[in-house]
Design a protein around this motif. Sequence first.
Motif, PDB file in Angstrom:
ATOM      1  N   HIS A 167       0.840  -1.195   0.000  1.00  0.00           N
ATOM      2  CA  HIS A 167       0.000   0.000   0.000  1.00  0.00           C
ATOM      3  C   HIS A 167       0.878   1.249   0.000  1.00  0.00           C
ATOM      4  O   HIS A 167       0.659   2.185  -0.766  1.00  0.00           O
ATOM      5  CB  HIS A 167      -0.935   0.022   1.211  1.00  0.00           C
TER       6      HIS A 167
ATOM      7  N   TYR B  69     -12.293  -5.659  -2.092  1.00  0.00           N
ATOM      8  CA  TYR B  69     -11.681  -4.975  -0.948  1.00  0.00           C
ATOM      9  C   TYR B  69     -10.591  -3.994  -1.415  1.00  0.00           C
ATOM     10  O   TYR B  69     -10.578  -2.821  -1.010  1.00  0.00           O
ATOM     11  CB  TYR B  69     -11.076  -6.027  -0.004  1.00  0.00           C
ATOM     12  N   THR B  70      -9.703  -4.479  -2.242  1.00  0.00           N
ATOM     13  CA  THR B  70      -8.553  -3.661  -2.661  1.00  0.00           C
ATOM     14  C   THR B  70      -8.997  -2.361  -3.304  1.00  0.00           C
ATOM     15  O   THR B  70      -8.403  -1.310  -3.084  1.00  0.00           O
ATOM     16  CB  THR B  70      -7.661  -4.450  -3.638  1.00  0.00           C
TER      17      THR B  70
ATOM     18  N   SER C  13     -11.255   5.394   1.376  1.00  0.00           N
ATOM     19  CA  SER C  13     -10.241   5.919   2.299  1.00  0.00           C
ATOM     20  C   SER C  13      -9.364   6.945   1.587  1.00  0.00           C
ATOM     21  O   SER C  13      -9.689   8.136   1.544  1.00  0.00           O
ATOM     22  CB  SER C  13      -9.380   4.753   2.822  1.00  0.00           C
TER      23      SER C  13
ATOM     24  N   ILE D 214      -7.298  11.960  -2.984  1.00  0.00           N
ATOM     25  CA  ILE D 214      -7.141  12.191  -4.424  1.00  0.00           C
ATOM     26  C   ILE D 214      -8.197  13.186  -4.916  1.00  0.00           C
ATOM     27  O   ILE D 214      -7.901  14.110  -5.669  1.00  0.00           O
ATOM     28  CB  ILE D 214      -7.215  10.854  -5.203  1.00  0.00           C
TER      29      ILE D 214
ATOM     30  N   LYS E 275     -17.234   1.268   6.583  1.00  0.00           N
ATOM     31  CA  LYS E 275     -15.959   0.530   6.594  1.00  0.00           C
ATOM     32  C   LYS E 275     -15.911  -0.455   7.764  1.00  0.00           C
ATOM     33  O   LYS E 275     -15.370  -1.551   7.641  1.00  0.00           O
ATOM     34  CB  LYS E 275     -14.773   1.505   6.663  1.00  0.00           C
TER      35      LYS E 275
ATOM     36  N   ARG F 113     -15.423  -4.443   7.301  1.00  0.00           N
ATOM     37  CA  ARG F 113     -14.389  -5.261   7.967  1.00  0.00           C
ATOM     38  C   ARG F 113     -15.020  -6.415   8.726  1.00  0.00           C
ATOM     39  O   ARG F 113     -14.457  -7.511   8.772  1.00  0.00           O
ATOM     40  CB  ARG F 113     -13.544  -4.400   8.911  1.00  0.00           C
TER      41      ARG F 113
ATOM     42  N   ASN G 193      -2.170  -3.086  -9.411  1.00  0.00           N
ATOM     43  CA  ASN G 193      -2.377  -1.637  -9.385  1.00  0.00           C
ATOM     44  C   ASN G 193      -1.071  -0.889  -9.598  1.00  0.00           C
ATOM     45  O   ASN G 193      -1.011   0.092 -10.344  1.00  0.00           O
ATOM     46  CB  ASN G 193      -2.994  -1.222  -8.041  1.00  0.00           C
TER      47      ASN G 193
HETATM   48  C1  HEM Z   1      -2.458   8.522  -3.324  1.00  0.00           C
HETATM   49  C2  HEM Z   1      -2.748   7.284  -3.135  1.00  0.00           C
HETATM   50  C3  HEM Z   1      -3.331   6.739  -1.866  1.00  0.00           C
HETATM   51  C4  HEM Z   1      -3.572   7.351  -0.657  1.00  0.00           C
HETATM   52  C5  HEM Z   1      -3.317   8.775  -0.266  1.00  0.00           C
HETATM   53  C6  HEM Z   1      -4.150   6.346   0.209  1.00  0.00           C
HETATM   54  C7  HEM Z   1      -4.510   6.568   1.520  1.00  0.00           C
HETATM   55  C8  HEM Z   1      -5.132   5.669   2.340  1.00  0.00           C
HETATM   56  C9  HEM Z   1      -5.474   5.896   3.721  1.00  0.00           C
HETATM   57  C10 HEM Z   1      -5.240   7.204   4.486  1.00  0.00           C
HETATM   58  C11 HEM Z   1      -6.044   4.783   4.190  1.00  0.00           C
HETATM   59  C12 HEM Z   1      -6.449   4.519   5.640  1.00  0.00           C
HETATM   60  C13 HEM Z   1      -7.895   4.548   5.889  1.00  0.00           C
HETATM   61  C14 HEM Z   1      -8.279   3.980   7.235  1.00  0.00           C
HETATM   62  O1  HEM Z   1      -7.435   3.741   8.113  1.00  0.00           O
HETATM   63  O2  HEM Z   1      -9.462   3.736   7.386  1.00  0.00           O
HETATM   64  C15 HEM Z   1      -6.100   3.847   3.092  1.00  0.00           C
HETATM   65  C16 HEM Z   1      -6.634   2.611   3.162  1.00  0.00           C
HETATM   66  C17 HEM Z   1      -6.693   1.727   2.094  1.00  0.00           C
HETATM   67  N1  HEM Z   1      -6.163   1.911   0.835  1.00  0.00           N
HETATM   68 FE1  HEM Z   1      -5.167   3.513   0.209  1.00  0.00          FE
HETATM   69  N2  HEM Z   1      -4.268   5.176  -0.473  1.00  0.00           N
HETATM   70  C18 HEM Z   1      -3.774   5.384  -1.735  1.00  0.00           C
HETATM   71  C19 HEM Z   1      -3.688   4.463  -2.741  1.00  0.00           C
HETATM   72  C20 HEM Z   1      -4.226   3.208  -2.693  1.00  0.00           C
HETATM   73  C21 HEM Z   1      -4.173   2.247  -3.765  1.00  0.00           C
HETATM   74  C22 HEM Z   1      -3.541   2.456  -5.122  1.00  0.00           C
HETATM   75  C23 HEM Z   1      -4.821   1.136  -3.314  1.00  0.00           C
HETATM   76  C24 HEM Z   1      -5.082  -0.150  -4.034  1.00  0.00           C
HETATM   77  C25 HEM Z   1      -5.609  -0.208  -5.199  1.00  0.00           C
HETATM   78  C26 HEM Z   1      -5.302   1.417  -1.974  1.00  0.00           C
HETATM   79  C27 HEM Z   1      -6.027   0.554  -1.199  1.00  0.00           C
HETATM   80  C28 HEM Z   1      -6.398   0.782   0.108  1.00  0.00           C
HETATM   81  C29 HEM Z   1      -7.142  -0.166   0.923  1.00  0.00           C
HETATM   82  C30 HEM Z   1      -7.620  -1.532   0.489  1.00  0.00           C
HETATM   83  C31 HEM Z   1      -7.331   0.429   2.158  1.00  0.00           C
HETATM   84  C32 HEM Z   1      -8.056  -0.155   3.357  1.00  0.00           C
HETATM   85  C33 HEM Z   1      -7.055  -0.767   4.330  1.00  0.00           C
HETATM   86  C34 HEM Z   1      -7.779  -1.460   5.468  1.00  0.00           C
HETATM   87  O3  HEM Z   1      -8.177  -0.763   6.387  1.00  0.00           O
HETATM   88  O4  HEM Z   1      -7.952  -2.665   5.409  1.00  0.00           O
HETATM   89  N3  HEM Z   1      -4.912   2.671  -1.629  1.00  0.00           N
HETATM   90  N4  HEM Z   1      -5.532   4.415   1.983  1.00  0.00           N
END
Ligand code: HEM
Length: 219
Positions: free
Chosen positions: A20, A128-129, A136, A141, A173, A177, A204
């Motif tokens: 991630h 999920y992914t 989130s 973005i 969310k 989960r 990705n």
């Molecule tokens: C600029 C790009 C990205 C930023 C700023 C970002 C930021 C974040 C943040 C802040 C969270 C935490 C949310 C929380 O704790 O509830 C999160 C969760 C997540 N992000 Fe990203 N993300 C980015 C790119 C991506 C990409 C490319 C993917 C996959 C395709 C992705 C998949 C996920 C998933 C699956 C979670 C949930 C994790 C979990 O709690 O199980 N993210 N992201």
Amino acid sequence: MLDTSTPFSTLIRSATEQQHAEAEHSTFMKDLLTGQLGVEAFYRYTSQLWFVYSALEKHSAALVSDPVAGPFVKPELNRLAALEADLAHLGGPRWRDELTALHTTAAYAARIEECATQWPAGYVVHHYTRYLGDLSGGQVIRGTAEKLWDLPKKGDGVRFYVFDQITNPAAFKRDYREALDALPIEGADVDRVLDEARLAFTMNTNVFRDLGAEFSARN
Ligand code: HEM
């Protein structure tokens, strides 16, 4: 050795944590979100998402009654119509003619469809992914894109990031989960599913790498 007492939602998050960070800090994402690439890069990225969400949403009707994938298939998550509105805004009336998948995008979409039709637990991983990520980091973005390219707030161009039927994303969310934790998978299948999650993140990142190559080549 896997600790089977760990909730599945924690396992999948931990298994993909490092990837991630890699995706988040990829050159393409960084350049896009710091204004070093133009809106045409955002348009091209959005067009790749169209192929991904077509694959995710194409088999919803069949998956909704599946005992494993069914609990995850929810109309309020659907992104295809929003993506089409965004693409029409970003690309104009010819957006559909301009729509071409990078080969890494085509491979990613093909893998999603393979799971959707043959392996419901694998489909859940891809679901999920994308969707939990959109709920989130997707919000980061959206805000940046609106400012950089002067797009209407929560309007055409960034509708993909707006889940207007989800009034409480934190609660959504949490429930999501819980559904992950209730998945009927155990033993070797857990490893298989976690491997698929790593693959989903790799796919990705591969798309980001190709987008990066396409746009740095033009600068
Ligand atoms: C600029 C790009 C990205 C930023 C700023 C970002 C930021 C974040 C943040 C802040 C969270 C935490 C949310 C929380 O704790 O509830 C999160 C969760 C997540 N992000 Fe990203 N993300 C980015 C790119 C991506 C990409 C490319 C993917 C996959 C395709 C992705 C998949 C996920 C998933 C699956 C979670 C949930 C994790 C979990 O709690 O199980 N993210 N992201």
